[in-house]
Design an enzyme around this catalytic site. Sequence first.
Site, PDB file in Angstrom:
ATOM      1  N   ARG A   1       0.844  -1.197   0.000  1.00 28.27           N
ATOM      2  CA  ARG A   1       0.000   0.000   0.000  1.00 28.27           C
ATOM      3  C   ARG A   1       0.882   1.251   0.000  1.00 28.27           C
ATOM      4  O   ARG A   1       0.591   2.225  -0.698  1.00 28.27           O
ATOM      5  CB  ARG A   1      -0.918   0.002   1.223  1.00 28.27           C
ATOM      6  CG  ARG A   1      -2.109  -0.915   1.065  1.00 28.27           C
ATOM      7  CD  ARG A   1      -3.112  -0.732   2.196  1.00 28.27           C
ATOM      8  NE  ARG A   1      -2.673  -1.376   3.426  1.00 28.27           N
ATOM      9  CZ  ARG A   1      -2.974  -2.634   3.754  1.00 28.27           C
ATOM     10  NH1 ARG A   1      -3.713  -3.378   2.957  1.00 28.27           N
ATOM     11  NH2 ARG A   1      -2.554  -3.148   4.897  1.00 28.27           N
TER      12      ARG A   1
ATOM     13  N   PHE B   1     -10.940  -6.702  -5.895  1.00 33.65           N
ATOM     14  CA  PHE B   1     -10.945  -7.513  -4.667  1.00 33.65           C
ATOM     15  C   PHE B   1     -10.502  -6.613  -3.510  1.00 33.65           C
ATOM     16  O   PHE B   1      -9.530  -6.882  -2.823  1.00 33.65           O
ATOM     17  CB  PHE B   1     -10.014  -8.730  -4.791  1.00 33.65           C
ATOM     18  CG  PHE B   1     -10.301  -9.621  -5.966  1.00 33.65           C
ATOM     19  CD1 PHE B   1     -11.305 -10.579  -5.895  1.00 33.65           C
ATOM     20  CD2 PHE B   1      -9.582  -9.512  -7.145  1.00 33.65           C
ATOM     21  CE1 PHE B   1     -11.574 -11.417  -6.979  1.00 33.65           C
ATOM     22  CE2 PHE B   1      -9.839 -10.341  -8.230  1.00 33.65           C
ATOM     23  CZ  PHE B   1     -10.836 -11.299  -8.155  1.00 33.65           C
TER      24      PHE B   1
ATOM     25  N   ASP C   1     -15.691  -5.265  -4.945  1.00 37.11           N
ATOM     26  CA  ASP C   1     -15.684  -6.463  -4.096  1.00 37.11           C
ATOM     27  C   ASP C   1     -17.082  -7.062  -4.108  1.00 37.11           C
ATOM     28  O   ASP C   1     -18.073  -6.358  -4.338  1.00 37.11           O
ATOM     29  CB  ASP C   1     -15.266  -6.110  -2.658  1.00 37.11           C
ATOM     30  CG  ASP C   1     -14.751  -7.323  -1.892  1.00 37.11           C
ATOM     31  OD1 ASP C   1     -13.520  -7.456  -1.737  1.00 37.11           O
ATOM     32  OD2 ASP C   1     -15.589  -8.151  -1.447  1.00 37.11           O
ATOM     33  N   SER C   2     -17.159  -8.361  -3.850  1.00 36.75           N
ATOM     34  CA  SER C   2     -18.478  -9.005  -3.842  1.00 36.75           C
ATOM     35  C   SER C   2     -19.159  -8.899  -2.479  1.00 36.75           C
ATOM     36  O   SER C   2     -20.327  -9.240  -2.343  1.00 36.75           O
ATOM     37  CB  SER C   2     -18.339 -10.479  -4.243  1.00 36.75           C
ATOM     38  OG  SER C   2     -17.398 -11.099  -3.401  1.00 36.75           O
TER      39      SER C   2
ATOM     40  N   ASP D   1      -5.900  -8.061  -6.161  1.00 36.85           N
ATOM     41  CA  ASP D   1      -5.470  -8.828  -4.978  1.00 36.85           C
ATOM     42  C   ASP D   1      -6.550  -9.839  -4.588  1.00 36.85           C
ATOM     43  O   ASP D   1      -7.221  -9.674  -3.572  1.00 36.85           O
ATOM     44  CB  ASP D   1      -5.181  -7.840  -3.827  1.00 36.85           C
ATOM     45  CG  ASP D   1      -4.688  -8.548  -2.577  1.00 36.85           C
ATOM     46  OD1 ASP D   1      -4.098  -9.638  -2.696  1.00 36.85           O
ATOM     47  OD2 ASP D   1      -4.893  -7.999  -1.467  1.00 36.85           O
TER      48      ASP D   1
ATOM     49  N   CYS E   1      -2.078 -14.790  -3.197  1.00 34.84           N
ATOM     50  CA  CYS E   1      -1.767 -15.202  -1.826  1.00 34.84           C
ATOM     51  C   CYS E   1      -1.971 -16.710  -1.660  1.00 34.84           C
ATOM     52  O   CYS E   1      -2.128 -17.197  -0.551  1.00 34.84           O
ATOM     53  CB  CYS E   1      -2.581 -14.404  -0.813  1.00 34.84           C
ATOM     54  SG  CYS E   1      -4.343 -14.582  -1.004  1.00 34.84           S
TER      55      CYS E   1
HETATM   56  N1  SAH Z   1      -6.829  -6.190  -1.178  1.00 32.24           N
HETATM   57  C1  SAH Z   1      -7.506  -6.361   0.075  1.00 32.24           C
HETATM   58  C2  SAH Z   1      -7.634  -7.828   0.450  1.00 32.24           C
HETATM   59  C3  SAH Z   1      -8.385  -8.677  -0.563  1.00 32.24           C
HETATM   60  S1  SAH Z   1      -9.047 -10.135   0.103  1.00 32.24           S
HETATM   61  C4  SAH Z   1      -6.778  -5.549   1.156  1.00 32.24           C
HETATM   62  O1  SAH Z   1      -5.636  -5.129   0.952  1.00 32.24           O
HETATM   63  O2  SAH Z   1      -7.373  -5.321   2.193  1.00 32.24           O
HETATM   64  C5  SAH Z   1     -10.039 -10.731  -1.150  1.00 32.24           C
HETATM   65  C6  SAH Z   1     -11.387 -10.024  -1.304  1.00 32.24           C
HETATM   66  O3  SAH Z   1     -11.963 -10.534  -2.496  1.00 32.24           O
HETATM   67  C7  SAH Z   1     -12.407 -10.263  -0.211  1.00 32.24           C
HETATM   68  O4  SAH Z   1     -12.834  -9.025   0.297  1.00 32.24           O
HETATM   69  C8  SAH Z   1     -13.576 -10.994  -0.891  1.00 32.24           C
HETATM   70  O5  SAH Z   1     -14.862 -10.516  -0.440  1.00 32.24           O
HETATM   71  C9  SAH Z   1     -13.390 -10.604  -2.327  1.00 32.24           C
HETATM   72  N2  SAH Z   1     -13.836 -11.556  -3.347  1.00 32.24           N
HETATM   73  C10 SAH Z   1     -13.652 -12.885  -3.421  1.00 32.24           C
HETATM   74  N3  SAH Z   1     -14.092 -13.388  -4.587  1.00 32.24           N
HETATM   75  C11 SAH Z   1     -14.577 -12.338  -5.287  1.00 32.24           C
HETATM   76  C12 SAH Z   1     -15.150 -12.187  -6.583  1.00 32.24           C
HETATM   77  N4  SAH Z   1     -15.287 -13.241  -7.394  1.00 32.24           N
HETATM   78  N5  SAH Z   1     -15.512 -10.963  -6.979  1.00 32.24           N
HETATM   79  C13 SAH Z   1     -15.376  -9.886  -6.167  1.00 32.24           C
HETATM   80  N6  SAH Z   1     -14.810  -9.966  -4.943  1.00 32.24           N
HETATM   81  C14 SAH Z   1     -14.427 -11.171  -4.509  1.00 32.24           C
END
Ligand code: SAH
Length: 391
Positions: free
Chosen positions: A212, A228, A250-251, A300, A340
């Site tokens: 970040r 994500f 995000d979902s 991510d 990850c």
């Molecule tokens: N980048 C974030 C962490 C990401 S964790 C940070 O730095 O804080 C992964 C995220 O992806 C989660 O919030 C989850 O809700 C979301 N997610 C998982 N599958 C998804 C999809 N198919 N579409 C959208 N979001 C998704």
Amino acid sequence: MIRLTLKPGRDESVRRRHPWLFSGAVAEARGDGSDGVAQVVDAGGETLALGSYSPDSQIVARLWSFGGGPIDSSLFRSRFAQARTLRERLVRPATTGYRLVNSEGDRCPGVLLDRYAGVAVLELTTGGTENWEAMLVEAAQEVFTPDRILVRRSGADRDRGQLPLPPGEGRGEGRDSAELSLVPFSENGLSFFADVIQGQKTGFFLDQRDNRARLRALAADQRVLNLFSYSGAFSVAALAGGAARAVDVDSSERALDLARRQRQANSFAASEVDFVRADVFEDLRRRVEAREEWDIIVCDPPAFAKKRSDVERAARGYKDINRLAMKLVALDGLLLTFSCSGLVDASLFQKIVFSAGLEAGRSFSLIARQGAGEDHPVSLDCPEGEYLKGL
Ligand code: SAH
């Protein structure tokens, strides 16, 4: 204590202090494992190590002690004290959210401890360490002296090869209101909340702190698409670095709610169009169709590979989202892309991203390889601990 006798010739990795004992190496298990302690002996009966016993896991024991010392409160206290000494050297005053104990990387396999200002969140990631909860809490209290310790247990799920569900989504623990669950802390001078009861991980993705900061340094005047996003922490960092705009996708509605709050807590506008609740795969297809362009895209996703048999499917998933994201990157733009999945190593991830670029018809150059921050140490004895890869 349960005594695990290894098959002849299967003692090599334990002798090399690798902390994971796979069930396939065990010839015989004898005794009672209810205290969570496993004693590992070679085929000739020599004791090699002691560890935590997780009968439901393929990794039937995680090894804590190779020198013959017992597993008890004093071992927990000394391991935690060592972890604290390292953090005292690393952590800067503008950051009050960081990892205190990183499982194998701090020689505490199956134990994660994160600090969010005065609140410590202890996550027990194996069935074996769940048995030691009372002793671990006591040692953590003594060594790290937080105002409050919260325990999250994800061991049983992980032992069965699943990633744990956030408690609010899978178990009956969703009764706490959002307010109770949110703990404020700072990261490089920015204000954040960790959703410590219902959130993912221990409530925040501390492992991305340095990445970040890197985005923040690159973001001036840029349009940033944060895929994500979880609680939108990358976007807050980008806006702090002067980004023209940052959009979170995000979902999870709960994650986006938290993302709105994070922006407000840092005095940035939280305009509704910048929070998109969608499946990233579908959202990206729409954006490609609309010929959108973004100066910086952050990608991510959650771990697509949870077990070895998932790797091929996961590789296709990583390739698909990276291909779509690459099509949206403006000329001279940047893509920060992460995996990850511990099972997708750095070289495989780079190959996947390379072939995504080929399929996207775009040519990219690699300017940095990124990983988790230094509060997430990786044991040389257990390179599998290096799960986060970024390009
Ligand atoms: N980048 C974030 C962490 C990401 S964790 C940070 O730095 O804080 C992964 C995220 O992806 C989660 O919030 C989850 O809700 C979301 N997610 C998982 N599958 C998804 C999809 N198919 N579409 C959208 N979001 C998704």
